[in-house]
Design an enzyme around this catalytic site. Structure first.
Site, mmCIF file in Angstrom:
data_model
loop_
_atom_site.group_PDB
_atom_site.id
_atom_site.type_symbol
_atom_site.label_atom_id
_atom_site.label_comp_id
_atom_site.label_asym_id
_atom_site.label_seq_id
_atom_site.Cartn_x
_atom_site.Cartn_y
_atom_site.Cartn_z
ATOM 1 N N ASN A 4 -8.853 -10.212 -2.143
ATOM 2 C CA ASN A 4 -7.463 -9.623 -1.887
ATOM 3 C C ASN A 4 -6.401 -10.537 -2.428
ATOM 4 O O ASN A 4 -5.257 -10.341 -3.194
ATOM 5 C CB ASN A 4 -7.293 -9.518 -0.617
ATOM 6 C CG ASN A 4 -5.612 -9.590 -0.446
ATOM 7 O OD1 ASN A 4 -4.894 -8.433 -0.736
ATOM 8 N ND2 ASN A 4 -4.947 -10.604 0.265
ATOM 9 N N LYS A 23 -5.226 -4.364 -12.510
ATOM 10 C CA LYS A 23 -5.548 -3.465 -11.146
ATOM 11 C C LYS A 23 -6.239 -2.197 -11.460
ATOM 12 O O LYS A 23 -7.253 -1.626 -10.618
ATOM 13 C CB LYS A 23 -4.338 -3.021 -10.465
ATOM 14 C CG LYS A 23 -3.411 -4.112 -9.965
ATOM 15 C CD LYS A 23 -4.378 -5.026 -8.662
ATOM 16 C CE LYS A 23 -3.607 -6.228 -8.250
ATOM 17 N NZ LYS A 23 -4.395 -6.858 -6.907
ATOM 18 N N TYR A 73 -0.409 -6.901 -15.283
ATOM 19 C CA TYR A 73 -0.802 -6.756 -13.654
ATOM 20 C C TYR A 73 -1.575 -5.158 -13.758
ATOM 21 O O TYR A 73 -2.327 -5.049 -12.945
ATOM 22 C CB TYR A 73 0.612 -6.625 -12.908
ATOM 23 C CG TYR A 73 0.195 -6.070 -11.500
ATOM 24 C CD1 TYR A 73 -0.094 -7.287 -10.637
ATOM 25 C CD2 TYR A 73 0.730 -5.202 -11.026
ATOM 26 C CE1 TYR A 73 -0.189 -7.198 -9.327
ATOM 27 C CE2 TYR A 73 0.389 -5.003 -9.454
ATOM 28 C CZ TYR A 73 0.047 -6.026 -8.724
ATOM 29 O OH TYR A 73 -0.028 -5.780 -7.634
ATOM 30 N N THR A 108 6.158 -8.342 1.487
ATOM 31 C CA THR A 108 5.305 -9.665 1.668
ATOM 32 C C THR A 108 6.046 -10.879 0.638
ATOM 33 O O THR A 108 7.027 -10.132 -0.034
ATOM 34 C CB THR A 108 3.864 -9.500 1.021
ATOM 35 O OG1 THR A 108 4.017 -9.258 -0.465
ATOM 36 C CG2 THR A 108 3.136 -8.305 1.437
HETATM 37 N N1 LIG Z 1 3.164 -6.383 -1.885
HETATM 38 C C1 LIG Z 1 2.821 -5.461 -2.604
HETATM 39 O O1 LIG Z 1 3.817 -4.464 -2.431
HETATM 40 C C2 LIG Z 1 1.639 -5.107 -3.266
HETATM 41 C C3 LIG Z 1 1.499 -3.854 -3.819
HETATM 42 C C4 LIG Z 1 0.244 -3.457 -4.337
HETATM 43 C C5 LIG Z 1 -0.881 -4.409 -4.550
HETATM 44 N N2 LIG Z 1 -0.492 -5.593 -3.782
HETATM 45 C C6 LIG Z 1 -1.648 -6.747 -4.008
HETATM 46 O O2 LIG Z 1 -2.138 -7.233 -2.606
HETATM 47 C C7 LIG Z 1 -2.610 -8.521 -2.631
HETATM 48 C C8 LIG Z 1 -2.055 -9.397 -1.571
HETATM 49 O O3 LIG Z 1 -0.793 -9.309 -2.165
HETATM 50 P P1 LIG Z 1 0.492 -9.801 -1.225
HETATM 51 O O4 LIG Z 1 1.857 -8.884 -1.309
HETATM 52 O O5 LIG Z 1 0.063 -10.004 0.126
HETATM 53 O O6 LIG Z 1 0.934 -11.276 -1.791
HETATM 54 P P2 LIG Z 1 1.294 -12.568 -1.366
HETATM 55 O O7 LIG Z 1 1.871 -13.409 -2.223
HETATM 56 O O8 LIG Z 1 1.712 -12.710 -0.073
HETATM 57 O O9 LIG Z 1 -0.194 -13.187 -1.033
HETATM 58 C C9 LIG Z 1 -1.190 -13.443 -2.214
HETATM 59 C C10 LIG Z 1 -1.970 -14.515 -1.623
HETATM 60 O O10 LIG Z 1 -2.886 -14.744 -2.696
HETATM 61 C C11 LIG Z 1 -3.004 -16.139 -3.019
HETATM 62 N N3 LIG Z 1 -3.383 -16.292 -4.285
HETATM 63 C C12 LIG Z 1 -2.885 -16.521 -5.551
HETATM 64 N N4 LIG Z 1 -3.761 -16.979 -6.361
HETATM 65 C C13 LIG Z 1 -4.736 -17.464 -5.965
HETATM 66 C C14 LIG Z 1 -5.692 -17.846 -6.529
HETATM 67 N N5 LIG Z 1 -5.807 -18.350 -7.735
HETATM 68 N N6 LIG Z 1 -6.981 -18.126 -5.719
HETATM 69 C C15 LIG Z 1 -6.815 -18.091 -4.316
HETATM 70 N N7 LIG Z 1 -5.819 -17.614 -3.783
HETATM 71 C C16 LIG Z 1 -4.621 -17.135 -4.401
HETATM 72 C C17 LIG Z 1 -1.782 -16.980 -2.652
HETATM 73 O O11 LIG Z 1 -1.608 -18.198 -2.476
HETATM 74 C C18 LIG Z 1 -1.132 -15.896 -1.372
HETATM 75 O O12 LIG Z 1 -1.546 -16.343 -0.194
HETATM 76 C C19 LIG Z 1 -2.444 -8.989 -4.270
HETATM 77 O O13 LIG Z 1 -3.694 -8.601 -5.049
HETATM 78 C C20 LIG Z 1 -1.623 -8.101 -4.848
HETATM 79 O O14 LIG Z 1 -1.563 -7.475 -6.281
HETATM 80 C C21 LIG Z 1 0.586 -6.147 -3.352
#
Ligand SMILES: NC(=O)c1ccc[n+]([C@@H]2O[C@H](COP(=O)([O-])OP(=O)(O)OC[C@H]3O[C@@H](n4cnc5c(N)ncnc54)[C@H](O)[C@@H]3O)[C@@H](O)[C@H]2O)c1
Length: 250
Positions: A88, A158, A154, A189
Protein backbone atom coordinates in the site's frame (compact mmCIF):
# COMPACT_ATOMS: atom_id res chain seq x y z
CA UNK A 1 -10.76 -13.14 10.02
CA UNK A 2 -9.93 -16.22 12.12
CA UNK A 3 -8.10 -17.82 9.19
CA UNK A 4 -5.81 -14.80 8.99
CA UNK A 5 -2.96 -14.95 11.51
CA UNK A 6 -0.12 -12.79 10.21
CA UNK A 7 -0.26 -9.87 7.79
CA UNK A 8 2.16 -7.31 6.39
CA UNK A 9 0.95 -3.75 5.81
CA UNK A 10 3.29 -1.46 3.85
CA UNK A 11 2.76 2.25 4.31
CA UNK A 12 1.37 1.09 7.65
CA UNK A 13 2.46 4.21 9.53
CA UNK A 14 -0.19 6.49 8.08
CA UNK A 15 -3.59 6.89 6.45
CA UNK A 16 -5.11 3.81 4.79
CA UNK A 17 -2.25 1.51 5.88
CA UNK A 18 -2.53 2.59 9.51
CA UNK A 19 -6.31 2.08 9.55
CA UNK A 20 -5.88 -1.40 8.03
CA UNK A 21 -3.20 -2.38 10.56
CA UNK A 22 -5.44 -1.26 13.44
CA UNK A 23 -8.52 -3.05 12.08
CA UNK A 24 -6.68 -6.32 11.44
CA UNK A 25 -5.00 -6.23 14.86
CA UNK A 26 -8.39 -5.73 16.55
CA UNK A 27 -9.45 -9.02 14.94
CA UNK A 28 -6.45 -10.85 16.40
CA UNK A 29 -4.14 -10.68 13.37
CA UNK A 30 -0.44 -10.19 14.17
CA UNK A 31 0.52 -7.24 12.01
CA UNK A 32 3.85 -6.14 10.59
CA UNK A 33 3.69 -2.37 10.20
CA UNK A 34 6.26 -1.59 7.50
CA UNK A 35 7.13 1.96 6.54
CA UNK A 36 9.87 4.48 5.86
CA UNK A 37 8.89 6.64 8.79
CA UNK A 38 9.93 4.87 11.96
CA UNK A 39 8.47 7.27 14.56
CA UNK A 40 4.91 7.13 13.22
CA UNK A 41 5.20 3.40 12.46
CA UNK A 42 6.31 2.67 16.01
CA UNK A 43 3.38 4.77 17.26
CA UNK A 44 0.94 2.54 15.33
CA UNK A 45 2.55 -0.54 16.87
CA UNK A 46 2.26 1.02 20.35
CA UNK A 47 -1.43 1.80 19.70
CA UNK A 48 -2.05 -1.83 18.68
CA UNK A 49 -0.20 -3.18 21.73
CA UNK A 50 -2.03 -0.84 24.10
CA UNK A 51 -5.30 -2.24 22.77
CA UNK A 52 -4.09 -5.78 23.49
CA UNK A 53 -3.02 -6.71 19.95
CA UNK A 54 0.31 -7.93 18.58
CA UNK A 55 2.41 -6.04 16.06
CA UNK A 56 5.96 -5.18 15.09
CA UNK A 57 7.50 -2.32 13.17
CA UNK A 58 9.81 -3.11 10.26
CA UNK A 59 11.67 -0.28 8.53
CA UNK A 60 10.97 -0.48 4.80
CA UNK A 61 11.90 1.46 1.70
CA UNK A 62 10.01 -0.07 -1.23
CA UNK A 63 12.59 1.50 -3.57
CA UNK A 64 15.11 -1.01 -2.28
CA UNK A 65 14.94 -4.70 -3.22
CA UNK A 66 16.85 -5.92 -0.14
CA UNK A 67 14.54 -3.96 2.13
CA UNK A 68 11.52 -5.72 0.57
CA UNK A 69 13.20 -9.13 0.93
CA UNK A 70 14.07 -8.32 4.55
CA UNK A 71 10.42 -7.51 5.26
CA UNK A 72 9.31 -11.08 4.54
CA UNK A 73 12.31 -12.54 6.42
CA UNK A 74 11.63 -10.36 9.49
CA UNK A 75 7.94 -11.33 9.44
CA UNK A 76 8.78 -15.03 9.35
CA UNK A 77 11.42 -14.78 12.07
CA UNK A 78 9.19 -12.82 14.46
CA UNK A 79 5.76 -14.37 13.80
CA UNK A 80 6.64 -17.65 12.03
CA UNK A 81 4.06 -17.21 9.25
CA UNK A 82 2.83 -14.93 6.49
CA UNK A 83 -0.79 -15.23 5.40
CA UNK A 84 -1.52 -11.88 3.80
CA UNK A 85 0.19 -8.76 2.52
CA UNK A 86 -1.23 -5.32 1.83
CA UNK A 87 1.18 -3.53 -0.52
CA UNK A 88 0.00 0.00 0.00
CA UNK A 89 2.98 2.37 0.35
CA UNK A 90 2.66 5.16 -2.17
CA UNK A 91 3.32 8.78 -3.03
CA UNK A 92 1.24 11.28 -4.98
CA UNK A 93 4.10 13.08 -6.78
CA UNK A 94 3.96 16.66 -7.90
CA UNK A 95 1.19 18.10 -10.04
CA UNK A 96 1.91 19.45 -13.53
CA UNK A 97 1.56 18.92 -17.24
CA UNK A 98 3.17 15.76 -18.63
CA UNK A 99 5.72 17.72 -20.70
CA UNK A 100 6.84 19.59 -17.57
CA UNK A 101 7.03 16.60 -15.26
CA UNK A 102 10.67 15.71 -15.94
CA UNK A 103 12.34 12.31 -15.93
CA UNK A 104 13.34 12.38 -12.26
CA UNK A 105 9.79 13.03 -11.02
CA UNK A 106 8.36 10.41 -13.41
CA UNK A 107 10.85 7.80 -12.22
CA UNK A 108 10.42 8.55 -8.54
CA UNK A 109 6.64 8.04 -8.63
CA UNK A 110 6.85 4.88 -10.75
CA UNK A 111 9.66 3.56 -8.53
CA UNK A 112 7.57 3.76 -5.35
CA UNK A 113 4.01 3.15 -6.56
CA UNK A 114 4.56 0.47 -9.22
CA UNK A 115 8.05 -1.02 -8.96
CA UNK A 116 7.73 -0.83 -5.17
CA UNK A 117 4.67 -3.09 -5.30
CA UNK A 118 6.55 -5.47 -7.61
CA UNK A 119 9.58 -5.56 -5.27
CA UNK A 120 7.34 -6.36 -2.31
CA UNK A 121 5.35 -9.00 -4.16
CA UNK A 122 8.30 -11.11 -5.34
CA UNK A 123 9.40 -12.52 -1.94
CA UNK A 124 5.76 -12.66 -0.76
CA UNK A 125 4.78 -14.75 -3.79
CA UNK A 126 7.76 -17.07 -3.36
CA UNK A 127 6.72 -17.76 0.23
CA UNK A 128 2.97 -18.05 -0.44
CA UNK A 129 3.46 -20.32 -3.47
CA UNK A 130 5.60 -22.67 -1.36
CA UNK A 131 2.95 -22.81 1.40
CA UNK A 132 0.12 -23.19 -1.17
CA UNK A 133 -1.96 -20.36 0.27
CA UNK A 134 -1.97 -16.60 0.71
CA UNK A 135 -3.66 -13.34 -0.12
CA UNK A 136 -2.17 -10.14 -1.50
CA UNK A 137 -3.92 -6.79 -1.88
CA UNK A 138 -2.18 -3.99 -3.79
CA UNK A 139 -3.27 -0.37 -3.53
CA UNK A 140 -4.14 1.09 -6.92
CA UNK A 141 -6.61 3.99 -7.20
CA UNK A 142 -9.52 5.33 -9.18
CA UNK A 143 -6.65 7.08 -11.02
CA UNK A 144 -5.65 3.60 -12.23
CA UNK A 145 -8.82 3.43 -14.30
CA UNK A 146 -9.13 6.89 -15.79
CA UNK A 147 -6.97 9.75 -17.01
CA UNK A 148 -5.93 12.17 -14.28
CA UNK A 149 -4.81 15.49 -15.81
CA UNK A 150 -1.78 16.87 -13.97
CA UNK A 151 -0.79 13.49 -12.50
CA UNK A 152 0.40 11.39 -15.42
CA UNK A 153 3.08 9.48 -13.49
CA UNK A 154 0.67 8.73 -10.63
CA UNK A 155 -2.10 7.63 -12.98
CA UNK A 156 0.30 5.47 -15.04
CA UNK A 157 1.70 3.88 -11.88
CA UNK A 158 -1.77 2.96 -10.65
CA UNK A 159 -2.85 1.59 -14.06
CA UNK A 160 0.33 -0.48 -13.81
CA UNK A 161 -0.60 -1.81 -10.36
CA UNK A 162 -3.90 -3.10 -11.75
CA UNK A 163 -2.10 -4.82 -14.66
CA UNK A 164 0.47 -6.36 -12.33
CA UNK A 165 -2.26 -7.53 -9.94
CA UNK A 166 -4.35 -9.18 -12.66
CA UNK A 167 -1.36 -10.88 -14.27
CA UNK A 168 0.05 -12.24 -11.00
CA UNK A 169 -3.45 -13.40 -10.01
CA UNK A 170 -3.60 -15.53 -13.16
CA UNK A 171 -0.12 -16.92 -12.57
CA UNK A 172 -0.66 -17.86 -8.91
CA UNK A 173 -4.34 -18.89 -8.78
CA UNK A 174 -3.36 -22.54 -9.16
CA UNK A 175 -1.00 -22.19 -6.20
CA UNK A 176 -3.75 -20.99 -3.85
CA UNK A 177 -2.59 -17.37 -3.80
CA UNK A 178 -5.27 -14.71 -4.36
CA UNK A 179 -4.20 -11.26 -5.56
CA UNK A 180 -6.53 -8.27 -5.79
CA UNK A 181 -6.31 -4.50 -5.93
CA UNK A 182 -7.94 -1.78 -3.87
CA UNK A 183 -9.00 1.37 -5.72
CA UNK A 184 -9.72 4.13 -3.24
CA UNK A 185 -11.51 7.29 -4.28
CA UNK A 186 -10.57 10.48 -2.46
CA UNK A 187 -9.85 9.63 1.16
CA UNK A 188 -8.96 11.90 4.07
CA UNK A 189 -5.31 11.08 4.84
CA UNK A 190 -2.05 13.03 5.11
CA UNK A 191 -1.65 12.44 1.34
CA UNK A 192 -4.73 14.50 0.50
CA UNK A 193 -4.68 16.95 3.37
CA UNK A 194 -1.35 16.95 5.19
CA UNK A 195 1.28 19.68 5.32
CA UNK A 196 3.35 18.00 2.58
CA UNK A 197 0.32 17.15 0.44
CA UNK A 198 0.42 18.00 -3.27
CA UNK A 199 -3.36 18.33 -3.35
CA UNK A 200 -4.59 21.90 -3.66
CA UNK A 201 -7.85 22.91 -2.05
CA UNK A 202 -9.21 23.35 -5.61
CA UNK A 203 -8.40 19.70 -6.44
CA UNK A 204 -10.19 18.60 -3.30
CA UNK A 205 -13.19 20.79 -4.07
CA UNK A 206 -13.39 19.23 -7.54
CA UNK A 207 -13.06 15.76 -6.03
CA UNK A 208 -15.95 16.44 -3.68
CA UNK A 209 -18.11 17.73 -6.53
CA UNK A 210 -17.39 14.56 -8.55
CA UNK A 211 -18.04 12.17 -5.64
CA UNK A 212 -21.74 11.27 -5.62
CA UNK A 213 -21.70 10.82 -1.83
CA UNK A 214 -20.45 14.43 -1.54
CA UNK A 215 -17.80 13.63 1.03
CA UNK A 216 -14.27 12.24 1.19
CA UNK A 217 -13.83 8.65 2.31
CA UNK A 218 -12.36 7.62 5.63
CA UNK A 219 -9.29 5.33 5.81
CA UNK A 220 -11.33 2.87 7.91
CA UNK A 221 -13.74 2.37 4.98
CA UNK A 222 -10.79 1.24 2.82
CA UNK A 223 -9.51 -1.00 5.62
CA UNK A 224 -12.79 -2.94 5.72
CA UNK A 225 -12.38 -3.93 2.05
CA UNK A 226 -8.74 -4.92 2.52
CA UNK A 227 -9.47 -7.03 5.59
CA UNK A 228 -12.26 -8.83 3.73
CA UNK A 229 -10.06 -9.47 0.67
CA UNK A 230 -7.31 -10.89 2.90
CA UNK A 231 -9.69 -13.23 4.71
CA UNK A 232 -11.12 -16.59 3.66
CA UNK A 233 -14.50 -14.86 3.26
CA UNK A 234 -13.13 -13.78 -0.13
CA UNK A 235 -11.98 -17.31 -1.01
CA UNK A 236 -13.25 -17.18 -4.64
CA UNK A 237 -12.04 -13.63 -5.33
CA UNK A 238 -8.86 -13.06 -7.31
CA UNK A 239 -7.57 -10.86 -10.13
CA UNK A 240 -10.15 -8.18 -9.36
CA UNK A 241 -9.97 -4.51 -8.43
CA UNK A 242 -12.46 -2.93 -6.07
CA UNK A 243 -13.57 0.69 -6.07
CA UNK A 244 -14.17 2.10 -2.61
CA UNK A 245 -14.92 5.56 -3.90
CA UNK A 246 -18.32 6.87 -2.83
CA UNK A 247 -19.61 6.21 -6.34
CA UNK A 248 -16.93 8.28 -8.13
CA UNK A 249 -16.34 5.87 -11.02
CA UNK A 250 -19.99 4.92 -11.43
N1 LIG B 1 -5.72 9.25 0.08
C1 LIG B 1 -6.31 9.09 -1.08
O1 LIG B 1 -7.23 9.85 -1.44
C2 LIG B 1 -5.89 7.97 -2.00
C3 LIG B 1 -6.66 7.74 -3.16
C4 LIG B 1 -6.32 6.71 -4.00
C5 LIG B 1 -5.21 5.91 -3.71
N2 LIG B 1 -4.47 6.16 -2.60
C6 LIG B 1 -3.31 5.30 -2.35
O2 LIG B 1 -3.41 4.74 -1.06
C7 LIG B 1 -2.09 4.42 -0.58
C8 LIG B 1 -1.94 4.97 0.83
O3 LIG B 1 -2.08 6.39 0.76
P1 LIG B 1 -2.54 7.29 1.98
O4 LIG B 1 -3.56 8.22 1.45
O5 LIG B 1 -2.84 6.45 3.16
O6 LIG B 1 -1.21 8.16 2.15
P2 LIG B 1 -0.26 8.46 3.39
O7 LIG B 1 0.68 9.49 2.88
O8 LIG B 1 -1.07 8.73 4.60
O9 LIG B 1 0.50 7.07 3.61
C9 LIG B 1 1.47 6.58 2.73
C10 LIG B 1 2.53 5.86 3.53
O10 LIG B 1 3.47 5.30 2.60
C11 LIG B 1 4.76 5.47 3.14
N3 LIG B 1 5.77 5.45 2.07
C12 LIG B 1 5.96 6.37 1.09
N4 LIG B 1 7.03 6.03 0.35
C13 LIG B 1 7.52 4.88 0.87
C14 LIG B 1 8.61 4.04 0.54
N5 LIG B 1 9.47 4.34 -0.45
N6 LIG B 1 8.81 2.92 1.26
C15 LIG B 1 7.99 2.62 2.31
N7 LIG B 1 6.96 3.38 2.69
C16 LIG B 1 6.72 4.51 1.97
C17 LIG B 1 4.71 6.83 3.84
O11 LIG B 1 5.76 6.96 4.79
C18 LIG B 1 3.32 6.81 4.45
O12 LIG B 1 3.34 6.31 5.76
C19 LIG B 1 -1.12 5.01 -1.60
O13 LIG B 1 -0.66 3.98 -2.45
C20 LIG B 1 -1.97 6.00 -2.37
O14 LIG B 1 -1.49 6.22 -3.68
C21 LIG B 1 -4.79 7.17 -1.73
Amino acid sequence: MQDLQVAIVTGGASGIGRATALLMARSGVRVVVADMTEATGAAVVAEIEQAGGMAMFQPLDVRNEQSCEALVQATLSRFGALDAAFNNAGVSGSVGLTEELGMAQWQSVIDVNLTGVFRCMVPQLRHMKAQGKGAIVNTASIAGQMGTPGSSAYSASKHGVIGLTRTAALEYAKHGVRINALCPGYVTTPMTGGPTSEFSSRTLEKALAMTPMRRLGQPEEQAEMVAWLCSDSASFVTGAHFNVDGGFLA
